[in-house]
Design a protein around this motif. Structure first.
Motif, PDB file in Angstrom:
ATOM      1  N   LYS A  94      51.996  28.507  40.606  1.00 36.69           N
ATOM      2  CA  LYS A  94      52.145  29.886  41.061  1.00 36.69           C
ATOM      3  C   LYS A  94      50.854  30.663  40.859  1.00 36.69           C
ATOM      4  O   LYS A  94      50.133  30.437  39.885  1.00 36.69           O
ATOM      5  N   VAL A  95      50.609  31.588  41.781  1.00 32.43           N
ATOM      6  CA  VAL A  95      49.447  32.465  41.691  1.00 32.43           C
ATOM      7  C   VAL A  95      49.908  33.896  41.968  1.00 32.43           C
ATOM      8  O   VAL A  95      50.611  34.149  42.948  1.00 32.43           O
ATOM      9  N   LYS A  96      49.516  34.806  41.096  1.00 33.61           N
ATOM     10  CA  LYS A  96      49.827  36.216  41.309  1.00 33.61           C
ATOM     11  C   LYS A  96      48.596  36.893  41.902  1.00 33.61           C
ATOM     12  O   LYS A  96      47.511  36.839  41.330  1.00 33.61           O
ATOM     13  N   MET A  97      48.789  37.518  43.070  1.00 39.84           N
ATOM     14  CA  MET A  97      47.694  38.163  43.779  1.00 39.84           C
ATOM     15  C   MET A  97      47.841  39.680  43.710  1.00 39.84           C
ATOM     16  O   MET A  97      48.944  40.217  43.847  1.00 39.84           O
ATOM     17  N   LYS A  98      46.732  40.348  43.515  1.00 42.59           N
ATOM     18  CA  LYS A  98      46.694  41.809  43.486  1.00 42.59           C
ATOM     19  C   LYS A  98      46.060  42.312  44.774  1.00 42.59           C
ATOM     20  O   LYS A  98      44.917  41.971  45.102  1.00 42.59           O
ATOM     21  N   LEU A  99      46.820  43.118  45.530  1.00 41.01           N
ATOM     22  CA  LEU A  99      46.344  43.675  46.789  1.00 41.01           C
ATOM     23  C   LEU A  99      46.052  45.156  46.591  1.00 41.01           C
ATOM     24  O   LEU A  99      46.929  45.917  46.177  1.00 41.01           O
ATOM     25  N   TYR A 100      44.828  45.547  46.895  1.00 39.67           N
ATOM     26  CA  TYR A 100      44.485  46.954  46.677  1.00 39.67           C
ATOM     27  C   TYR A 100      43.316  47.373  47.560  1.00 39.67           C
ATOM     28  O   TYR A 100      42.201  46.892  47.393  1.00 39.67           O
ATOM     29  N   LYS A 101      43.623  48.208  48.543  1.00 40.65           N
ATOM     30  CA  LYS A 101      42.611  48.817  49.406  1.00 40.65           C
ATOM     31  C   LYS A 101      41.567  47.819  49.914  1.00 40.65           C
ATOM     32  O   LYS A 101      40.357  47.970  49.714  1.00 40.65           O
ATOM     33  N   GLY A 102      42.053  46.780  50.563  1.00 42.86           N
ATOM     34  CA  GLY A 102      41.170  45.794  51.170  1.00 42.86           C
ATOM     35  C   GLY A 102      40.807  44.635  50.278  1.00 42.86           C
ATOM     36  O   GLY A 102      40.286  43.615  50.754  1.00 42.86           O
ATOM     37  N   ASN A 103      41.059  44.753  48.984  1.00 45.98           N
ATOM     38  CA  ASN A 103      40.748  43.672  48.051  1.00 45.98           C
ATOM     39  C   ASN A 103      41.971  42.795  47.835  1.00 45.98           C
ATOM     40  O   ASN A 103      43.102  43.272  47.820  1.00 45.98           O
ATOM     41  N   CYS A 104      41.716  41.522  47.646  1.00 47.13           N
ATOM     42  CA  CYS A 104      42.774  40.540  47.392  1.00 47.13           C
ATOM     43  C   CYS A 104      42.274  39.634  46.277  1.00 47.13           C
ATOM     44  O   CYS A 104      41.373  38.817  46.484  1.00 47.13           O
ATOM     45  N   THR A 105      42.856  39.771  45.092  1.00 51.36           N
ATOM     46  CA  THR A 105      42.326  39.114  43.902  1.00 51.36           C
ATOM     47  C   THR A 105      43.418  38.354  43.159  1.00 51.36           C
ATOM     48  O   THR A 105      44.518  38.880  42.957  1.00 51.36           O
ATOM     49  N   ALA A 106      43.116  37.135  42.763  1.00 48.58           N
ATOM     50  CA  ALA A 106      44.038  36.364  41.927  1.00 48.58           C
ATOM     51  C   ALA A 106      43.927  36.877  40.493  1.00 48.58           C
ATOM     52  O   ALA A 106      42.831  36.897  39.921  1.00 48.58           O
ATOM     53  N   VAL A 107      45.041  37.304  39.928  1.00 45.96           N
ATOM     54  CA  VAL A 107      45.023  37.856  38.574  1.00 45.96           C
ATOM     55  C   VAL A 107      45.772  36.982  37.569  1.00 45.96           C
ATOM     56  O   VAL A 107      45.657  37.201  36.360  1.00 45.96           O
ATOM     57  N   ALA A 108      46.513  35.977  38.042  1.00 46.54           N
ATOM     58  CA  ALA A 108      47.231  35.090  37.128  1.00 46.54           C
ATOM     59  C   ALA A 108      47.562  33.791  37.845  1.00 46.54           C
ATOM     60  O   ALA A 108      47.882  33.797  39.041  1.00 46.54           O
ATOM     61  N   THR A 109      47.454  32.676  37.126  1.00 49.84           N
ATOM     62  CA  THR A 109      47.793  31.368  37.699  1.00 49.84           C
ATOM     63  C   THR A 109      48.567  30.555  36.674  1.00 49.84           C
ATOM     64  O   THR A 109      48.376  30.692  35.457  1.00 49.84           O
ATOM     65  N   ASP A 110      49.437  29.685  37.186  1.00 50.97           N
ATOM     66  CA  ASP A 110      50.223  28.821  36.307  1.00 50.97           C
ATOM     67  C   ASP A 110      50.572  27.540  37.055  1.00 50.97           C
ATOM     68  O   ASP A 110      50.890  27.594  38.253  1.00 50.97           O
ATOM     69  N   SER A 111      50.488  26.414  36.379  1.00 54.37           N
ATOM     70  CA  SER A 111      50.811  25.140  37.011  1.00 54.37           C
ATOM     71  C   SER A 111      51.235  24.122  35.953  1.00 54.37           C
ATOM     72  O   SER A 111      50.641  24.072  34.864  1.00 54.37           O
ATOM     73  N   PRO A 112      52.228  23.280  36.273  1.00 58.23           N
ATOM     74  CA  PRO A 112      52.579  22.196  35.355  1.00 58.23           C
ATOM     75  C   PRO A 112      51.482  21.149  35.267  1.00 58.23           C
ATOM     76  O   PRO A 112      51.493  20.305  34.362  1.00 58.23           O
ATOM     77  N   PHE A 113      50.515  21.199  36.201  1.00 65.27           N
ATOM     78  CA  PHE A 113      49.403  20.246  36.204  1.00 65.27           C
ATOM     79  C   PHE A 113      48.090  20.917  35.808  1.00 65.27           C
ATOM     80  O   PHE A 113      47.008  20.405  36.099  1.00 65.27           O
ATOM     81  N   SER A 114      48.186  22.040  35.133  1.00 60.62           N
ATOM     82  CA  SER A 114      46.987  22.765  34.724  1.00 60.62           C
ATOM     83  C   SER A 114      46.091  21.914  33.842  1.00 60.62           C
ATOM     84  O   SER A 114      46.554  21.224  32.935  1.00 60.62           O
ATOM     85  N   LEU A 115      44.789  21.949  34.119  1.00 61.63           N
ATOM     86  CA  LEU A 115      43.810  21.252  33.285  1.00 61.63           C
ATOM     87  C   LEU A 115      43.228  22.171  32.215  1.00 61.63           C
ATOM     88  O   LEU A 115      42.369  21.758  31.436  1.00 61.63           O
ATOM     89  N   TYR A 116      43.713  23.398  32.217  1.00 64.20           N
ATOM     90  CA  TYR A 116      43.296  24.346  31.178  1.00 64.20           C
ATOM     91  C   TYR A 116      44.229  24.199  29.986  1.00 64.20           C
ATOM     92  O   TYR A 116      45.454  24.215  30.129  1.00 64.20           O
ATOM     93  N   ASN A 117      43.635  24.030  28.804  1.00 65.22           N
ATOM     94  CA  ASN A 117      44.431  23.904  27.584  1.00 65.22           C
ATOM     95  C   ASN A 117      43.841  24.819  26.521  1.00 65.22           C
ATOM     96  O   ASN A 117      42.708  24.618  26.072  1.00 65.22           O
TER      97      ASN A 117
END
Length: 408
Positions: free
Chosen positions: A339-362
């Motif tokens: 899942k990815v949470k996107m922030k939409l604001y006045k022309g900008n589109c930014t990923a602000v949070a990500t989550d995955s069962p296969f995440s390589l971030y620990n």
């Protein structure tokens, strides 16, 4: 003697309405008008009626919107393919699908050829014809703009009046547009001077960022193996999803670009492209890949993405290389789930949070605290080996400098 048949890629606009009559007059053929629905806003019943009223022997309206998204848009999304860093290929990957349907109907009708309204200066002529040649090289191709005496839209309007062709266009029309469910493009008119700032009143799928809401909006996209499947936790079919994201992004002014691009035929052109929902999906997908792909795979995939985008832009969808690259891309997407949470604001589109069962971030491994996997003392040996070429080069430079000093 029975007349030969020619299939015409028909939109009901000025050019294809004139071409329909011109084909009959010039070649004495029966014209089969084919309008392929890839999500453009049209009254398709009226398009069909107009084709028949203009002289078509028969008329088809083919709905391929879902096929367009699943078989062309999503593979390109998984590949992260963007032409010249900006263009999300909205027109480019619609053309091979349209041409595929033209070929299928030509074969069904026993037609000898296919005609299209692409000009001799654009990319679409290549995209249509390369696809036709790849799928059925025996079909003749007729491109009126390359062979007839009409040189402008004004000439077409005069031809239409002379032949009583029903048209709803005037000489004052400014922009040339192409639309499907994925995007809309605007070209021509005052955009042909790159010094002219484009007029924001041309927007059709979105609003100007300055007119977007003053509060940000958040949207959550869920992917399975690189394919978007849910929005805000709710499952949608591909058509519903793209339509929903177009509305969400459009009202927040997201996804409009003003670019100069290099056409395949050798000239530069300027276009305004609105791709609201697609911009959300591309940025969300890229963010999820950064969480789930290792460095070497992600790095090499960027190289593949660039080549993939060029192939799609150039109309080379039905080629061994594009198909092979898609197989590589599919193998990289096995773990692009999350899942990815996107922030939409006045022309900008930014990923602000990500989550995955296969995440390589620990978090346990990157923390500054102690852990059981990483011994910080090991870094010294790693750095010594990693920097060994630099060390050797420095020693050799010292020896060279000393030798030169000794000869003075």
């Amino acid at each position: 003697m029975k007349k030969e048949k020619v299939v015409l890629a028909y939109s009901g606009g000025l050019d294809t309405s004139v071409i329909l009559t011109w084909l009959k007059e010039t070649y004495g053929v029966e014209v089969i008008a084919v309008c392929v629905n890839v999500g453009q806003e049209e009254d398709y019943d009226e398009v069909k009626k107009k084709a028949l009223a203009t002289g078509a022997t028969s008329a088809y309206v083919v709905d391929v919107v879902e096929e367009f998204i699943t078989d062309y848009v999503f593979p390109t999304l998984k590949a992260s393919a963007v032409y010249e860093d900006d263009y999300l290929l909205g027109t480019s990957f619609a053309r091979p699908l349209i041409a595929k349907k033209l070929v299928e109907i030509a074969e069904k009708e026993g037609a000898v050829g296919i005609a299209h309204g692409a000009t001799g200066k654009g990319n679409d002529q290549v995209r249509f014809e390369a696809t036709i040649k790849a799928l059925n090289p025996h079909l003749k191709i007729i491109a009126p703009w390359r062979i007839w005496d009409l040189k402008s839209r004004e000439d077409c309007i005069e031809y239409a009046k002379k032949h009583n062709i029903p048209i709803a266009v005037t000489k004052e029309k400014i922009y040339s547009r192409d639309q499907n469910i994925w995007h809309i493009s605007h070209e021509g008119g005052n955009l042909e001077d790159p010094w002219n700032e484009h007029d924001e009143s041309i927007y059709m799928m979105s609003v100007s960022p300055k007119n977007a809401p003053d509060m940000p909006e958040f949207v959550e996209i869920e992917f399975e193996k690189g394919i978007p499947v849910k929005v805000n936790g709710e499952e949608y079919n591909p058509v519903e999803m793209v339509n929903l994201l177009n509305k969400l992004a459009g009202k927040n002014g997201v996804g409009t670009i003003d670019i100069i691009e290099n056409r395949l035929v050798g000239m530069k052109s300027r276009g305004i492209y609105e791709t609201p929902g697609g911009t959300i999906l591309f940025k969300a997908h890229n963010s999820l890949e950064k969480l789930t792909l290792d460095r070497d795979t992600l790095s090499f995939k960027k190289t593949v993405a660039q080549k993939y985008a060029q192939l799609v832009y150039d109309g080379l969808w039905y080629t061994p290389l594009r198909e092979a690259l898609s197989k590589f891309v599919d193998s990289t997407q096995e773990c692009v789930t999350g899942k990815v949470k996107m922030k939409l604001y006045k022309g900008n589109c930014t990923a602000v949070a990500t989550d995955s069962p296969f995440s390589l971030y620990n978090e346990e491994f990157v923390t500054f605290g102690e852990d059981d996997v990483y011994n910080q003392k090991d870094a010294e040996g790693f750095i010594n080996l990693f920097a060994l070429p630099l060390t050797i080069r420095a020693i050799m430079n010292e020896k060279k400098a000393k030798k030169e000093q000794d000869t003075i």
